[in-house]
Design an enzyme around this catalytic site. Sequence first.
Site, mmCIF file in Angstrom:
data_model
loop_
_atom_site.group_PDB
_atom_site.id
_atom_site.type_symbol
_atom_site.label_atom_id
_atom_site.label_comp_id
_atom_site.label_asym_id
_atom_site.label_seq_id
_atom_site.Cartn_x
_atom_site.Cartn_y
_atom_site.Cartn_z
ATOM 1 N N SER A 91 7.147 11.679 2.049
ATOM 2 C CA SER A 91 8.185 10.576 2.301
ATOM 3 C C SER A 91 8.530 10.537 3.514
ATOM 4 O O SER A 91 8.059 10.402 4.703
ATOM 5 C CB SER A 91 9.314 10.588 1.130
ATOM 6 O OG SER A 91 10.242 9.480 1.038
ATOM 7 N N ASP A 136 2.305 10.643 0.883
ATOM 8 C CA ASP A 136 3.224 9.554 0.579
ATOM 9 C C ASP A 136 3.984 9.164 1.741
ATOM 10 O O ASP A 136 5.315 8.857 1.446
ATOM 11 C CB ASP A 136 3.675 9.531 -0.464
ATOM 12 C CG ASP A 136 3.763 8.259 -1.557
ATOM 13 O OD1 ASP A 136 2.714 7.334 -0.969
ATOM 14 O OD2 ASP A 136 4.233 7.849 -2.496
ATOM 15 N N HIS A 171 5.883 8.209 -6.426
ATOM 16 C CA HIS A 171 6.104 8.866 -5.175
ATOM 17 C C HIS A 171 6.735 10.116 -5.001
ATOM 18 O O HIS A 171 6.621 11.018 -4.257
ATOM 19 C CB HIS A 171 7.389 7.806 -4.571
ATOM 20 C CG HIS A 171 7.761 8.349 -3.133
ATOM 21 N ND1 HIS A 171 6.933 8.316 -1.930
ATOM 22 C CD2 HIS A 171 8.968 8.522 -2.534
ATOM 23 C CE1 HIS A 171 7.610 8.498 -0.831
ATOM 24 N NE2 HIS A 171 8.907 8.955 -1.323
#
Length: 306
Positions: free
Chosen positions: A130, A157, A233
């Site tokens: 992230s 991600d 996610h």
Amino acid sequence: MVESMARGVFEDGKHVVSELRIEAKTSSDYPPPPKPLLIATPSEEGEYPVLVFLHGYLFFNNFYSQLLRHVASHGFIVLAPQLYQVAGPDSSNEIKSVAATTDWLSDGLPCVLPTQVRPNLHKLALAGHSRGGKVAFALALGHANTSLKFSALIGIDPVDGMDKGKQTPPPVLTYMPHSFDLNMAVLVVGSGLGELKKNPLFPPCAPKGVNHEDFFNECCAPAWYFVAKDYGHVDMLDDETKGLRGRTSYCLCKNGKERKPMRRFVGGVVVAFMKAYLEGDFGDLTTLKEEPEVAPVVLRNIDFLV
């Protein structure tokens, strides 16, 4: 036989793993790390490549304990700094903290590992999830200098902003294809559900325009790209993440049915990638490219630049 080789990276490896927690405080025994560390390391005597892993926005490094242990069980030392407790939109301080942690490795890491375990800092990789993925790319792109050289970069991600699909400072994406001058191999792993809203009240956790697709489009060869179709996610986190922040991981992002398959996939593809670019063994990575059905998840996208 080939299929069983590739499936092996998605299961626990042969090494017994020790988990260490190192505080960032003054010590007379060894130089303290700039940030608290969670380390997963093989327990058996030997010399092992090293992976620096960066947590996602407002998460704790121990939310990734099962993922770190999976990677370590295949013969890698994995250390995850806790970069902050609270953070605003600007990630500049995080980039500096990762650079300082990297500089600490040469003198500090051998002191905190079991005496029979030796880090091979000539085989050094950097990964982040992230916002941690953005920070990893930013460091690799030279937003801060380090005394050690990374040989591989992994974005799990990655997200370059959460404000309505806009970048947050410092910007990393240029929106120019193949513009990243990294001089290292890159793996980008995406989640198929990350770009979707969990509910009308919250934006997607990995919105289009600042997510994995954009990061891969700016990579140069060698680069690999895999997207897990039915997972979200945060589905690579531990099965149970406690506390207020841990509970938010279940309600803010659109998720798959369970976390284990995505975590096994992420751990396995990271192992296959590092075996290829740190140790010269491309067998599992090539098999995954040619036979994607060996993965524990359905892959929506597979792309590569070699």
